[in-house]
Design an enzyme around this catalytic site. Structure first.
Site, short mmCIF file in Angstrom:
data_model
loop_
_atom_site.label_atom_id
_atom_site.label_comp_id
_atom_site.label_asym_id
_atom_site.label_seq_id
_atom_site.Cartn_x
_atom_site.Cartn_y
_atom_site.Cartn_z
N GLU A 164 -3.89 1.31 -3.64
CA GLU A 164 -2.86 2.14 -3.01
C GLU A 164 -2.32 3.19 -4.00
OE1 GLU A 164 -3.08 -1.11 -2.59
OE2 GLU A 164 -3.51 -1.19 -0.44
N PHE A 218 -1.50 -1.32 5.53
CA PHE A 218 -0.21 -1.85 5.98
C PHE A 218 0.83 -1.31 5.02
CE2 PHE A 218 -3.16 -4.83 7.81
CZ PHE A 218 -2.60 -5.17 9.03
N HIS A 250 2.84 -8.32 6.14
CA HIS A 250 2.27 -7.38 7.11
C HIS A 250 3.30 -7.00 8.18
CE1 HIS A 250 -1.22 -9.34 5.31
NE2 HIS A 250 -1.92 -8.27 5.62
#
Length: 322
Positions: free
Chosen positions: A57, A80, A126
């Site tokens: 990420e 997510f 999540h």
């Protein structure tokens, strides 16, 4: 059309309109993204504009910042939004502030989009509503649509923005809400709220999936109590539409804020503080917040953790009976 289809349409139209728009993230190419928002884009635009990245990420956001500073308009997907913390340094210290640091020499026309919030039994990692972290960072737009129509118009505006945008997509309504979405090229200005329904007794401010819960609560309150609830969907959480909220309070004098983020220092705290500081003379009672509890997201007690009809019903009743 549902929200996934509307988002896909917005991306496709913007990539056709502007060759500088690129998409990147984990599995956004052949897989089409974990929720299939980018499905089919690689077939039309190729691997140079729809880029599958490694699972990093921080890297995805860093790559996108570099692309944006050198003339592209990247749309980075985080699978997510719970995983975005790995990229927090890049977002806060670079994407949000580079215009300021460079004295306006560089801007970062970047969209970071990803599924957020709970309601699908996704568990602790999540299901998070982490918009408060980004609202607190100057230099970022923070957007959260509640309908397919808004999702398309807001994403197109976000892509055309010359500043970084955090685009949060409530995954619980990705495919459960359907409506007509025009084929034409329309945009919805960032920072402009939507009056969902007019009312005269209480102003209910909310966004994302909570808009639909608020509509159910308003209908229940109308049937049981005869009260008229005005609902405002903020759409953009930073900057939020102060004028529409104040205008509504001039009519109702009562304010309830509903959001999925935790209560402590959540967006409702800022809205309540702003109204109390500047427009307390409009209020007939205290501002009420209906939010999630100040705990980690609990899988087993998800329905109790999130705002629900009973909590909204109770909050509205309390301000009406003040």
């Amino acid at each position: 059309m549902n929200m996934v289809q509307a988002l896909n349409t917005a991306l496709r139209e913007e990539m056709r309109r502007d060759k500088s728009v690129v998409v990147l993230g984990e599995d956004v190419g052949r897989r089409g993204g974990v929720f299939l928002v980018t499905e089919g884009l690689i077939d039309e635009f190729g691997e140079e504009r729809v880029i599958d990245t490694p699972l990093t990420e921080m890297g995805i956001v860093a790559f996108a910042i570099g692309m944006a500073m050198y003339g592209l308009r990247p749309v980075a997907e985080i699978q997510f939004i719970d995983f975005i913390y790995e990229a927090f340094d890049q977002i806060v210290n670079n994407a949000a502030w580079y215009r300021f640091r460079s004295g306006g020499m560089y801007n970062v026309p970047l969209v970071i989009r990803g599924p957020c919030c709970g309601g699908i039994r996704g568990g602790m990692h999540h299901s998070q509503s982490n918009e408060p972290y980004f609202i607190h960072t100057p230099g970022l737009y923070v957007v959260m649509p509640s309908t397919p129509y808004d999702a398309k118009g807001l994403l197109k505006s976000s892509i055309r923005s010359d500043d970084a945008v955090i685009f949060l997509e409530p995954k619980s309504i990705y495919r459960t809400i359907r409506e007509e979405v025009p084929d034409n090229d329309y945009t919805i200005p960032l920072g402009q709220a939507r009056l969902v329904q007019e009312g005269s007794d209480v102003t209910l401010v909310t966004w994302g999936a909570m808009v639909h819960l608020a509509k159910e609560a308003a209908e229940l309150l109308r049937e049981k109590r005869g009260w008229s609830i005005e609902i405002i969907d903020l759409r953009t959480l930073q900057p939020w539409d102060k004028d529409m909220v104040v205008k509504s309070l001039e009519k109702t004098g009562r304010l309830v804020i509903v959001h999925e983020a935790r209560k402590i220092l959540g967006p409702g705290a800022e809205i309540a503080a702003y109204i109390s500081e500047n427009y307390i003379d409009l209020l007939r009672g205290p501002v009420k917040r209906v939010a999630s509890y100040d705990t980690p997201y609990p899988l087993a007690h998800e329905k109790l953790y999130l705002p629900n009809l009973a909590k909204i019903y109770r909050a509205v009743t309390e301000v009406m009976q003040w």
